[in-house]
Design an enzyme around this catalytic site. Structure first.
Site: not given
Length: 272
Positions: A8, A10, A212
């Site tokens: 991922d 961001d 996240d």
């Protein structure tokens, strides 16, 4: 040893200032030297990610738009998934009880009906930006996803409205606490990574992934080794309580873990 690592962007690979740290770039280079396939799995647009990879001279596969597009190393489109036109029409034309701003994506870029300058800070690294349009004139047959950005509590209420209106005709997920996304049914990073691994002749068990947010849930839960960031959404930790938690993105925790994995693969890891 993992043969593919999916990241991922961001809140995971990018630091809070939305840049890639030098340690992270060095670690990515080391992975390529070991002939480990890199895949960036992000909600960001393919146009933006292709620009970033070119600027950094990185060889990586792309899963963009939270699984709506998959591209090869050479930029060839391997998989696409769009919202049905009737779903896009309903979401765009309905008057929702929300203060959130609406953002529409297709292969040509990012579109919105009004200025949202604060959002551009997220794209300072690439310079990618939205185009202002009349949302009601948006072509409905090519929309990849629709995002709402705003306060989390407001978005949670909007999520209920969208569920009531759409039923099972779309997939809703939070890609961040302040971003709720409307995606095609069955579209997520995990499903896209399955397409990616099949194309390479790999199994998901051969993959490692880092994330996240709730848009990382399917990907992290399906690979052989999934890792949750220390700064992750609490909902993600609750959904995948069996997965290890590493450090914070501000400390380039992905690089920290992978450096240990490359140098000391048989020793236990500590995020400290």
């Amino acid at each position: 040893m993992a043969r593919l690592v999916a990241f991922d962007m961001d809140g995971t690979l990018l630091m809070p200032d939305h840049h890639l740290g030098e340690k992270t770039l060095s670690t990515l280079a080391r992975l390529r030297e070991r002939d480990i396939t890199l895949t960036f799995a992000t909600g960001r647009h393919a146009l933006e990610m292709q620009h970033i990879l070119g600027a950094l001279s990185l060889d990586a596969y792309l899963i963009t738009g939270n699984g709506t597009r998959v591209h090869s190393l050479e930029g060839e489109l391997l998989h696409r998934d769009d919202l049905p036109a009737d779903v896009a029409e309903l979401v765009l034309y309905q008057q929702w009880d929300t203060r959130a701003s609406m953002h529409i994506f297709n292969d040509d870029g990012w579109f919105t009906g009004k200025e949202s300058p604060a959002l551009l800070q997220v794209f300072v690294y690439s310079g990618f930006r939205y185009q202002i349009i009349d949302v009601k004139k948006m072509p409905l047959g090519s929309v990849t996803k629709i995002c709402f950005c705003g306060d989390h509590d407001d978005l949670t209420r909007l999520q209920i409205q969208l569920y009531e209106a759409l039923g099972e005709r779309a997939h809703l997920c939070f890609s961040a606490t302040d971003c709720l996304e409307v995606l095609p049914v069955g579209c997520n990073k995990g499903a896209a990574l399955t397409v990616r691994t099949q194309h390479l002749g790999l199994s998901l068990r051969d993959c490692m992934a880092f994330g996240d947010a709730m848009n990382d849930r399917e990907m992290l839960g399906s690979v052989g080794s999934g890792f949750i960031m220390g700064n992750a959404m609490p909902q993600l930790r609750a959904e995948l309580p069996h997965l290890p938690v590493i450090g914070h993105c501000r400390n380039q925790a992905v690089s920290h873990y992978l450096t240990h994995w490359l140098d000391y693969p048989h020793l236990p890891y500590s995020p400290e």
